[in-house]
Design an enzyme around this catalytic site. Structure first.
Site, short mmCIF file in Angstrom:
data_model
loop_
_atom_site.label_atom_id
_atom_site.label_comp_id
_atom_site.label_asym_id
_atom_site.label_seq_id
_atom_site.Cartn_x
_atom_site.Cartn_y
_atom_site.Cartn_z
N CYS A 160 0.84 -1.21 0.00
CA CYS A 160 0.00 0.00 0.00
C CYS A 160 0.87 1.25 0.00
O CYS A 160 1.28 1.74 1.06
CB CYS A 160 -0.92 0.00 1.22
SG CYS A 160 -2.00 -1.44 1.35
N GLU A 399 4.56 -0.14 -10.42
CA GLU A 399 5.93 -0.23 -9.89
C GLU A 399 6.77 0.96 -10.37
O GLU A 399 7.98 0.87 -10.53
CB GLU A 399 6.62 -1.55 -10.28
CG GLU A 399 5.83 -2.81 -9.97
CD GLU A 399 5.74 -3.12 -8.49
OE1 GLU A 399 5.82 -2.18 -7.68
OE2 GLU A 399 5.56 -4.29 -8.14
#
Length: 416
Positions: A160, A399
């Site tokens: 998170c 990412e």
């Protein structure tokens, strides 16, 4: 029937109906050119666990990939079977249930698994990143409390970091954690969290201090904590075998004992995790692209137009050659970056960014070209190639977006 009337390729039929045939193809027992063989250059040990991962992908994932996508099934039991093979904590230390393998070993495994279902493997890569963060930055109590059940995938983890207002600019996150005695009280929300709502453990980056990266800490939350809730399940283009939801904190009380590392260390933990995450997601892209090259190769061999196989068309031959070349170049880049990260080299972070940028861009192009080679059939959900295209597209975003990867590389080049 309509199915019988379609000139479906042997490979497409195998992918849906005969997983052992796919396993033989992926393992190089037949029909795979040595120039794209993913086992080239590997040690015997690496070839062995690559074989195990390819077998698992073909037998336990590929036959169900389309169903998981269509019905949005989170395949918990399949992932637990993968964990029995050591794939739940691949680069986690063995004393807490991990496999203790290297970053290169991990890349090889994720590439292999992704040939069976890219979406599911991508979630497993995120789960592995979370367990590694707890193993690496947690104290002994935290490691032994969380890691064994995560490595066995009895429990699942979510990462998170992203918030509705802070994506690429992660250091500007607003989720706050105010310290009160031996607890923190969290308020805020996270967005686009893989597995959220269905997973058990949440590695959360939150603000415990002032603005900027030095004010961020890392807390481990468990599902069921008062004040922890989830948004609606998002409808996505791909990655449908893993749920995506917002994670919401409303006066959520978390023990100080659940903090990883020191206060203010959270941003560093997050970025170190993402270095590996970028290798992991690039590896998943490699698996999707490799499978797509094989699907295109087979389709060109059996599909006829203008009285001869498509494989006789020089333009398509050249495109297939380009796809194979880009695949191998991307694989070499990923494996080099994985070695650099494992060795703790100074240039590891930028090499991970370069590998993620190049590989996710190139592999999406490979999958998309494979779909084009299938013509109209490639756009049908009966054919696996379209799912690889949909599942791999998001790899250019998560990412760290590929635009941010360019910024990291440029900054490294210009700083000296």
């Amino acid at each position: 029937s309509r199915e019988a009337e379609r000139p479906r390729t042997a490979m497409a039929m195998a992918w849906r109906a005969a997983p052992r045939a796919v396993a033989r193809l992926l393992l190089g027992r037949r029909g795979i050119a040595s120039c794209i063989d993913p086992s080239t250059g590997l040690t015997e040990d690496q070839k062995e666990f690559q074989k195990v991962a390819l077998d698992f992908a073909a037998k336990e994932m590929a036959p169900y990939m389309a169903e998981w996508d269509e019905k949005e099934i989170f395949p918990v039991e399949t992932m637990r079977k993968a964990a029995q093979l050591g794939f739940g904590g691949i680069y986690v230390k063995p004393d807490v249930g991990g496999s203790g393998l290297s970053r290169l070993d991990t890349s090889i495994i994720f590439e292999a698994l992704s040939t069976g279902c890219t979406s599911t493997t991508a979630y497993m890569s995120i789960h592995n990143m979370c367990v590694w963060m707890i193993d690496t930055f947690g104290n002994e109590d935290q490691r032994r409390r969380f890691c064994p059940s995560l490595c066995s995938m009895e429990k699942f983890a979510s990462y998170c970091l992203t918030e509705p207002g802070s994506g690429s600019d992660a250091a500007s996150l607003l989720t706050s954690a105010q310290k009160k005695g031996d607890t923190y009280v969290l308020n805020g929300s996270k967005a686009f969290i893989s597995g959220a709502g269905d997973t058990d453990v949440y590695v959360v980056m939150c603000r415990t201090g002032g603005p900027g990266p030095k004010g961020i800490s890392c807390l481990v939350l468990e599902k069921g904590m008062p004040g922890l809730s989830f948004g609606k399940k998002e409808k996505k283009v791909g990655w449908n075998s893993q749920p995506t939801r917002a994670v919401i904190f409303e006066d959520c009380v978390v023990p100080v004992a659940n903090r990883l590392g020191a206060e203010g260390q959270g941003f560093s933990i997050a970025m170190q995790g993402l270095n590996g995450g970028r290798i992991n997601i690039a590896s998943c892209s490699l698996g999707a692209a490799h499978a797509s090259v094989l699907l295109a190769q087979e389709h060109l061999s059996v599909r006829k137009q203008f009285g001869e196989p498509l494989a006789n068309n020089q333009y398509l031959q050249f495109r297939l050659a380009e796809m194979a070349t880009r695949l191998v170049a991307a694989r070499l880049m990923v494996r080099d970056a994985a070695r650099a990260l494992q060795d703790g080299r100074e240039d590891a972070a930028v090499l991970c960014s370069m590998a993620k940028l190049f590989t996710t861009d190139e592999c999406f192009g490979i999958c998309n070209q494979a779909l084009q080679m299938h013509g109209g059939y490639g756009y049908l959900k009966d054919y696996a190639v379209q799912q690889f295209v949909r599942d791999i597209r998001v790899h250019q975003i998560l990412e760290g977006t590929n635009e941010v990867m360019r910024m990291i590389v440029a900054r490294n080049l210009l700083q000296g």
